[in-house]
Design a protein around this motif. Structure first.
Motif, PDB file in Angstrom:
ATOM      1  N   LEU A 153      45.248  25.297  21.526  1.00  0.00           N
ATOM      2  CA  LEU A 153      45.086  24.324  20.446  1.00  0.00           C
ATOM      3  C   LEU A 153      44.564  24.963  19.166  1.00  0.00           C
ATOM      4  N   ARG A 154      44.375  26.281  19.190  1.00  0.00           N
ATOM      5  CA  ARG A 154      43.914  27.050  18.029  1.00  0.00           C
ATOM      6  C   ARG A 154      42.567  26.545  17.500  1.00  0.00           C
ATOM      7  N   GLU A 155      41.665  26.223  18.426  1.00  0.00           N
ATOM      8  CA  GLU A 155      40.334  25.785  18.011  1.00  0.00           C
ATOM      9  C   GLU A 155      39.527  26.916  17.387  1.00  0.00           C
ATOM     10  N   ALA A 156      39.882  28.155  17.688  1.00  0.00           N
ATOM     11  CA  ALA A 156      39.170  29.299  17.125  1.00  0.00           C
ATOM     12  C   ALA A 156      39.790  29.744  15.806  1.00  0.00           C
ATOM     13  N   THR A 157      40.458  28.812  15.130  1.00  0.00           N
ATOM     14  CA  THR A 157      40.995  29.010  13.781  1.00  0.00           C
ATOM     15  C   THR A 157      40.689  27.735  12.999  1.00  0.00           C
ATOM     16  N   ASN A 158      41.060  27.716  11.723  1.00  0.00           N
ATOM     17  CA  ASN A 158      40.924  26.452  10.980  1.00  0.00           C
ATOM     18  C   ASN A 158      42.260  25.716  10.895  1.00  0.00           C
ATOM     19  N   LEU A 159      43.226  26.078  11.759  1.00  0.00           N
ATOM     20  CA  LEU A 159      44.459  25.312  11.815  1.00  0.00           C
ATOM     21  C   LEU A 159      44.195  23.833  12.106  1.00  0.00           C
ATOM     22  N   PRO A 160      43.280  23.486  13.039  1.00  0.00           N
ATOM     23  CA  PRO A 160      42.991  22.062  13.256  1.00  0.00           C
ATOM     24  C   PRO A 160      42.517  21.357  11.982  1.00  0.00           C
ATOM     25  N   ASP A 161      41.725  22.026  11.173  1.00  0.00           N
ATOM     26  CA  ASP A 161      41.213  21.421   9.936  1.00  0.00           C
ATOM     27  C   ASP A 161      42.340  21.227   8.925  1.00  0.00           C
ATOM     28  N   LEU A 162      43.255  22.196   8.862  1.00  0.00           N
ATOM     29  CA  LEU A 162      44.381  22.091   7.940  1.00  0.00           C
ATOM     30  C   LEU A 162      45.337  20.978   8.342  1.00  0.00           C
ATOM     31  N   LEU A 163      45.402  20.674   9.649  1.00  0.00           N
ATOM     32  CA  LEU A 163      46.300  19.630  10.147  1.00  0.00           C
ATOM     33  C   LEU A 163      45.617  18.267  10.275  1.00  0.00           C
ATOM     34  N   GLY A 164      44.316  18.212  10.017  1.00  0.00           N
ATOM     35  CA  GLY A 164      43.600  16.940  10.101  1.00  0.00           C
ATOM     36  C   GLY A 164      43.148  16.560  11.488  1.00  0.00           C
ATOM     37  N   THR A 165      43.228  17.490  12.452  1.00  0.00           N
ATOM     38  CA  THR A 165      42.772  17.190  13.804  1.00  0.00           C
ATOM     39  C   THR A 165      41.306  17.554  14.017  1.00  0.00           C
ATOM     40  N   ARG A 166      40.664  18.100  12.989  1.00  0.00           N
ATOM     41  CA  ARG A 166      39.225  18.390  13.005  1.00  0.00           C
ATOM     42  C   ARG A 166      38.726  18.235  11.579  1.00  0.00           C
ATOM     43  N   LEU A 167      37.472  17.784  11.416  1.00  0.00           N
ATOM     44  CA  LEU A 167      36.973  17.456  10.084  1.00  0.00           C
ATOM     45  C   LEU A 167      35.995  18.466   9.507  1.00  0.00           C
ATOM     46  N   VAL A 168      35.318  19.247  10.337  1.00  0.00           N
ATOM     47  CA  VAL A 168      34.241  20.089   9.827  1.00  0.00           C
ATOM     48  C   VAL A 168      34.737  21.069   8.763  1.00  0.00           C
ATOM     49  N   GLY A 169      35.982  21.502   8.866  1.00  0.00           N
ATOM     50  CA  GLY A 169      36.533  22.427   7.878  1.00  0.00           C
ATOM     51  C   GLY A 169      37.610  21.805   7.012  1.00  0.00           C
ATOM     52  N   SER A 170      37.544  20.501   6.815  1.00  0.00           N
ATOM     53  CA  SER A 170      38.592  19.832   6.033  1.00  0.00           C
ATOM     54  C   SER A 170      38.645  20.337   4.594  1.00  0.00           C
ATOM     55  N   TYR A 171      37.553  20.893   4.100  1.00  0.00           N
ATOM     56  CA  TYR A 171      37.544  21.435   2.738  1.00  0.00           C
ATOM     57  C   TYR A 171      38.544  22.577   2.570  1.00  0.00           C
ATOM     58  N   THR A 172      38.909  23.249   3.664  1.00  0.00           N
ATOM     59  CA  THR A 172      39.861  24.354   3.544  1.00  0.00           C
ATOM     60  C   THR A 172      41.254  23.856   3.169  1.00  0.00           C
ATOM     61  N   ARG A 173      41.537  22.590   3.402  1.00  0.00           N
ATOM     62  CA  ARG A 173      42.839  22.038   3.005  1.00  0.00           C
ATOM     63  C   ARG A 173      42.983  22.087   1.489  1.00  0.00           C
ATOM     64  N   ALA A 174      41.919  21.698   0.774  1.00  0.00           N
ATOM     65  CA  ALA A 174      41.953  21.749  -0.690  1.00  0.00           C
ATOM     66  C   ALA A 174      42.056  23.194  -1.173  1.00  0.00           C
ATOM     67  N   ASN A 175      41.363  24.107  -0.505  1.00  0.00           N
ATOM     68  CA  ASN A 175      41.425  25.518  -0.886  1.00  0.00           C
ATOM     69  C   ASN A 175      42.838  26.070  -0.729  1.00  0.00           C
ATOM     70  N   VAL A 176      43.485  25.725   0.388  1.00  0.00           N
ATOM     71  CA  VAL A 176      44.852  26.207   0.623  1.00  0.00           C
ATOM     72  C   VAL A 176      45.822  25.570  -0.373  1.00  0.00           C
ATOM     73  N   ARG A 177      45.668  24.283  -0.653  1.00  0.00           N
ATOM     74  CA  ARG A 177      46.540  23.635  -1.641  1.00  0.00           C
ATOM     75  C   ARG A 177      46.424  24.305  -3.003  1.00  0.00           C
ATOM     76  N   GLN A 178      45.208  24.735  -3.334  1.00  0.00           N
ATOM     77  CA  GLN A 178      44.988  25.365  -4.634  1.00  0.00           C
ATOM     78  C   GLN A 178      45.590  26.775  -4.709  1.00  0.00           C
ATOM     79  N   HIS A 179      45.365  27.563  -3.679  1.00  0.00           N
ATOM     80  CA  HIS A 179      45.731  28.976  -3.735  1.00  0.00           C
ATOM     81  C   HIS A 179      47.059  29.299  -3.068  1.00  0.00           C
TER      82      HIS A 179
END
Length: 267
Positions: A118-144
């Motif tokens: 499930l790639r829990e040892a990455t921030n892929l869950p945060d990028l896909l919305g299946t985890r919230l603690v790293g949801s800020y990385t979605r904005a970072n990826v959208r920007q860069h």
């Protein structure tokens, strides 16, 4: 030429596995995502013996982040060996930036590892919305990395789509833990209480109060109180997506405890 970002690699001095269990990998995820919030984190990924980070910041800040993560992991994982010197590679063009994102998210496949489906040892869950603690990385990826799409991210899981689900009921607790990067729901921290509320909101009346009270080590009246309190709807949706992910992958990922299945009177 100033680097666009930095690719940081961390490993222990004796090259041992950093986080052998699901619970330890959640500790890694929570530690990295908490410490890196102010450092422009784009992606991170843990292989068995090394940790990769891609950060949109200057080299000095990236090395400061590396040191803070080392200190956090050493404490939270109770490691008895220190980290080797962190290695930093500058990212100097757009192609290198996009390739590095895929490289980091593809560590499990690259090293033929099956322990983190499930790639829990990455921030892929945060990028896909299946985890919230790293949801800020979605904005970072959208920007860069604005060309990164959901389809491209889902490809790292071997999927073409992801839909939320509401069960099965015996997977709800494990999905809740994955959505919050928590090892269990003990204690009374704000994150744990929010997770309990979201889980109970999703379960509704499907599981008897006494069963839930025993499982969560709470009094029945506390379960009823939490049921009547408002739940974080973003977290509820993340849990539903975790359930959908398990359904899409077609099996229970290895290393996950069946939790509610230990209470067959629940259904």
């Amino acid at each position: 030429m100033t680097a666009m970002a930095q690719h940081i690699r961390l490993r222990l001095k004796d090259d041992r596995e950093i986080a052998p269990t699901v619970q330890e990998r959640r500790v890694v995820a929570r530690s990295v995502l908490t410490v890196a919030r102010r450092f422009g984190l784009l992606v991170f990924g843990l292989a068995d013996t090394h940790l990769h980070l891609l950060v949109a910041c200057a080299l000095a800040l990236a090395m400061q982040l590396a040191r803070r993560i080392e200190v956090s992991l050493h404490h939270r994982l109770a490691l008895d060996v220190g980290f080797a010197s962190a290695y930093a590679e500058p990212i100097r063009d757009n192609k290198h930036l996009y390739n590095t994102l895929d490289y980091i998210l593809g560590q499990s496949r690259r090293h033929n590892l099956s322990w983190d489906p499930l790639r829990e040892a990455t921030n892929l869950p945060d990028l896909l919305g299946t985890r919230l603690v790293g949801s800020y990385t979605r904005a970072n990826v959208r920007q860069h990395l604005p060309r990164i799409t959901v389809d491209r991210l889902l490809g790292h899981l071997g999927l073409t789509s992801l839909k939320p689900a509401d069960g099965p009921v015996e997977r709800v607790l494990e999905a809740t833990l994955a959505a919050t990067a928590l090892s269990d729901l003990s204690g009374n921290s704000a994150e744990v209480v929010a997770a309990r509320r979201a889980m109970l909101h999703l379960l509704g009346e499907q599981v008897p109060t006494r069963t839930l009270a025993d499982m969560l080590h709470l009094a029945p009246r506390s379960v009823n109180r939490l049921r009547n309190e408002g739940a974080d709807q973003q977290l509820v949706e993340a849990i539903r997506l975790q359930l959908g992910l398990r359904k899409a992958l077609g099996s229970v990922p290895p290393g996950e405890a069946p939790y509610l299945a230990d209470h067959p009177q629940a259904w």
